[in-house]
Design a protein around this motif. Sequence first.
Motif, PDB file in Angstrom:
ATOM      1  N   MET A  82      69.529  73.846  29.867  1.00 26.97           N
ATOM      2  CA  MET A  82      70.789  73.729  30.593  1.00 26.97           C
ATOM      3  C   MET A  82      71.468  75.095  30.737  1.00 26.97           C
ATOM      4  SD  MET A  82      70.615  70.629  31.219  1.00 26.97           S
ATOM      5  CE  MET A  82      72.194  70.266  32.005  1.00 26.97           C
ATOM      6  N   PHE A  83      70.973  76.080  29.993  1.00 29.49           N
ATOM      7  CA  PHE A  83      71.590  77.401  30.006  1.00 29.49           C
ATOM      8  C   PHE A  83      70.494  78.461  30.122  1.00 29.49           C
ATOM      9  CE2 PHE A  83      70.932  75.436  25.951  1.00 29.49           C
ATOM     10  CZ  PHE A  83      70.090  76.323  25.316  1.00 29.49           C
ATOM     11  N   GLU A  84      70.889  79.676  30.400  1.00 23.64           N
ATOM     12  CA  GLU A  84      69.932  80.778  30.524  1.00 23.64           C
ATOM     13  C   GLU A  84      69.397  81.180  29.141  1.00 23.64           C
ATOM     14  OE1 GLU A  84      70.828  83.971  33.534  1.00 23.64           O
ATOM     15  OE2 GLU A  84      70.965  85.101  31.653  1.00 23.64           O
ATOM     16  N   VAL A  85      68.078  81.393  29.046  1.00 27.05           N
ATOM     17  CA  VAL A  85      67.498  81.785  27.757  1.00 27.05           C
ATOM     18  C   VAL A  85      66.755  83.117  27.877  1.00 27.05           C
ATOM     19  CG1 VAL A  85      65.907  81.148  25.895  1.00 27.05           C
ATOM     20  CG2 VAL A  85      67.147  79.356  27.130  1.00 27.05           C
ATOM     21  N   PRO A  86      67.294  84.170  27.281  1.00 29.70           N
ATOM     22  CA  PRO A  86      66.549  85.431  27.257  1.00 29.70           C
ATOM     23  C   PRO A  86      65.432  85.373  26.208  1.00 29.70           C
ATOM     24  CG  PRO A  86      68.766  85.722  26.340  1.00 29.70           C
ATOM     25  CD  PRO A  86      68.627  84.277  26.671  1.00 29.70           C
ATOM     26  N   ILE A  87      64.277  85.958  26.555  1.00 32.03           N
ATOM     27  CA  ILE A  87      63.161  86.064  25.604  1.00 32.03           C
ATOM     28  C   ILE A  87      62.913  87.544  25.377  1.00 32.03           C
ATOM     29  CG2 ILE A  87      60.773  85.420  25.135  1.00 32.03           C
ATOM     30  CD1 ILE A  87      60.897  83.583  27.570  1.00 32.03           C
ATOM     31  N   GLN A  88      62.879  87.971  24.125  1.00 28.71           N
ATOM     32  CA  GLN A  88      62.625  89.386  23.856  1.00 28.71           C
ATOM     33  C   GLN A  88      61.505  89.535  22.827  1.00 28.71           C
ATOM     34  OE1 GLN A  88      66.772  89.388  22.856  1.00 28.71           O
ATOM     35  NE2 GLN A  88      66.970  91.439  23.744  1.00 28.71           N
ATOM     36  N   ALA A  89      60.683  90.543  23.031  1.00 31.66           N
ATOM     37  CA  ALA A  89      59.695  90.907  22.021  1.00 31.66           C
ATOM     38  C   ALA A  89      60.174  92.203  21.386  1.00 31.66           C
ATOM     39  CB  ALA A  89      58.325  91.104  22.664  1.00 31.66           C
ATOM     40  N   THR A  90      60.233  92.241  20.053  1.00 32.98           N
ATOM     41  CA  THR A  90      60.735  93.445  19.386  1.00 32.98           C
ATOM     42  C   THR A  90      59.794  93.918  18.284  1.00 32.98           C
ATOM     43  OG1 THR A  90      61.949  92.201  17.716  1.00 32.98           O
ATOM     44  CG2 THR A  90      63.131  92.702  19.740  1.00 32.98           C
ATOM     45  N   ILE A  91      59.782  95.246  18.100  1.00 38.13           N
ATOM     46  CA  ILE A  91      59.095  95.822  16.938  1.00 38.13           C
ATOM     47  C   ILE A  91      60.167  96.577  16.182  1.00 38.13           C
ATOM     48  CG2 ILE A  91      57.370  97.467  16.142  1.00 38.13           C
ATOM     49  CD1 ILE A  91      55.862  96.949  18.771  1.00 38.13           C
ATOM     50  N   GLY A  92      60.392  96.195  14.930  1.00 38.74           N
ATOM     51  CA  GLY A  92      61.564  96.734  14.234  1.00 38.74           C
ATOM     52  C   GLY A  92      62.788  96.288  15.012  1.00 38.74           C
ATOM     53  N   ASN A  93      63.626  97.249  15.421  1.00 41.54           N
ATOM     54  CA  ASN A  93      64.800  96.858  16.204  1.00 41.54           C
ATOM     55  C   ASN A  93      64.630  97.171  17.677  1.00 41.54           C
ATOM     56  OD1 ASN A  93      66.250  95.881  14.017  1.00 41.54           O
ATOM     57  ND2 ASN A  93      66.849  97.984  13.445  1.00 41.54           N
ATOM     58  N   LYS A  94      63.421  97.616  18.031  1.00 38.91           N
ATOM     59  CA  LYS A  94      63.200  98.083  19.386  1.00 38.91           C
ATOM     60  C   LYS A  94      62.667  96.957  20.268  1.00 38.91           C
ATOM     61  CE  LYS A  94      60.895 101.883  21.583  1.00 38.91           C
ATOM     62  NZ  LYS A  94      59.614 102.515  21.492  1.00 38.91           N
ATOM     63  N   VAL A  95      63.337  96.721  21.389  1.00 38.87           N
ATOM     64  CA  VAL A  95      62.873  95.697  22.323  1.00 38.87           C
ATOM     65  C   VAL A  95      61.752  96.288  23.172  1.00 38.87           C
ATOM     66  CG1 VAL A  95      63.503  94.212  24.255  1.00 38.87           C
ATOM     67  CG2 VAL A  95      65.149  94.627  22.414  1.00 38.87           C
ATOM     68  N   VAL A  96      60.580  95.657  23.153  1.00 37.39           N
ATOM     69  CA  VAL A  96      59.468  96.197  23.940  1.00 37.39           C
ATOM     70  C   VAL A  96      59.228  95.404  25.214  1.00 37.39           C
ATOM     71  CG1 VAL A  96      58.331  97.202  21.929  1.00 37.39           C
ATOM     72  CG2 VAL A  96      57.675  94.918  22.677  1.00 37.39           C
TER      73      VAL A  96
END
Length: 598
Positions: free
Chosen positions: A526-540
Amino acid sequence: RQQEKIRNFSIIAHIDHGKSTLADRILEYTGALSDREMQDQFLDSMDLERERGITIKLQSVRLPYKAKNGQEYILNLIDTPGHVDFTYEVSRSLAACEGALLVVDAAQGVEAQTMANVYLALDNDLEILPVINKIDLPSADPERVRQEIEDLIGLDASDAVLASAKSGIGIEDILEQVVAQVPAPSGDPEAPLKAMIYDSLYDAYKGVITYIRVVDGSIKKGQKVRMMATGKEFEVTEVGVFAPRPLARDELSVGEVGFMVASIKNVKDTRVGDTITDAKRPADAALAGYRRINPMVFCGMYPVDSSDYDDLREALEKLELNDASLRFEPETSGALGFGFRCGFLGLLHMEIIQERIEREFDIPLITTAPSVVYKVYKTDGEVMSIENPTHMPPSQKIDYVEEPYVKASIMVPNDYVGTVMELCQTKRGDYVDMRYLDANRVNVVYQLPLAEIVYDFFDQLKSGTKGYASFDYEMIGYKASKLVKMDILLNGESVDALSFIVHQDKAYHRGRLFVEKLKELIPRQMFEVPIQATIGNKVVARETIRAQRKNVLAKCYGGDISRKRKLLEKQKEGKKRMKAVGNVEVPQEAFMAVLQMD
Ligand code: GDP
Ligand code: MG
């Protein structure tokens, strides 16, 4: 004496070379099954085995055979699984035998698992009788295969039976060779009882049913017996043989193969590989136990419905009983709740356990992506074994990480050597050796990270070589690698069950593919869902699942009621394998998607 008339043997073969078909012909020939009972591949009794055409659990059957010399023999045929994941079960069943039929396809010749099985048979000191099968095929070349058996395995193949299990050619010759060349069991009938448990099964009424091979002495109904590893004592309520249906008998004597029941209610009291002895006159020492095999692949198994947790534990306990290589322990996941970390021999083993839990115990599961066991050397000197990526310490605390490596032998026709080498290279393989087996077949040897093999190596190998390559591997130990942990965030929250460990050089590529795949697999919410892949704190890598625009049911109002019902049904179906992670519904496939990423 009866003992001299017993022959205990197995059939070993590379997968698809005709082991199950030959077993069926032997059953038919000895009249163990009436025509009505005869159904193809009797020994592959589990539904799953039939569907997949593989043999997983070993089974045995007792066959009466009147030889050409006029004597009556008892042949105990013990079936073995053929897949590389199940080497351990093969060695268990071989330990109950004195001989083995080595089935080799007359067109394919000696393959990687032919060799692996021969080594196991030699480890168990078995008499090996080569059988060249499928001679009915137009492409059969029995003389070439005979030569291969001699050159590659070093067995005398001059007497190898030329057979067709499909058309029933050579069956009598095979049985005559079994009688003449497989030694009779050598145990002492007067010695204290020693019986080896080579398999077991849980029955709701009878308790644990153990499959045994009597090595010394004899075992009777009413006898008091002791399990040598656990020290537990029981009174035998039933012994019998597989004829091929279970048939009760008063006694099993030395050399015989059959089953024993003793009101054993606790699955943990009997162990496959343990020795049963007489409680009053115990043997001095147990039989050499089985080599304990460590699982190589781990994954989390979680009930979709958390109220199934206790049932899942019970199911795993029952499966563990006759699957000594299955391991499990409780674990909790922030995303998935309470479940179990389970260890397997390989991916096929994992899939089979998962399917059995769902089919036989009716528990829908969420399975996380498999992981191998990493060794993490921390800066403070501690060494950790990590079988769950979630437990990886933060990178600043890690000195270095090691991962398990295997030595893989791949047998392949000339034309595909380039393809195979390329595949091994992309899987981070180190070239070891290449050897011509004959004019057009090559054995290619590589060292490869196990993690790359448990993914889709086998599938890629098969498709890249049009099914012509055969493959076998053994563990060779650990090597240092540049590995990092990739975390996945859904809607800003890290989902532990989606974390995975990946080689630095492949991290960006995999991260990108994985988030794309997740975007495909996770339905709109029902809402927007961001998907992120991260290594440590870095979004790749990052993707966004857009919000669902309107209620799909809305357009059905006033409209076709059956269509509306269908839609609801369909949603319910889909729900079965969905797990709410935070407030996002995630389907089962998402947890496994990491497997399909090259
Ligand atoms: P397993 O994996 O070693 O148990 O092999 P199966 O017994 O399941 O046989 C694999 C395939 O080979 C099946 O399709 C069988 O029908 C076929 N097959 C087995 N024996 C023969 C044979 O003697 N001749 C031919 N032409 N096909 C055979
Ligand atoms: Mg089979």
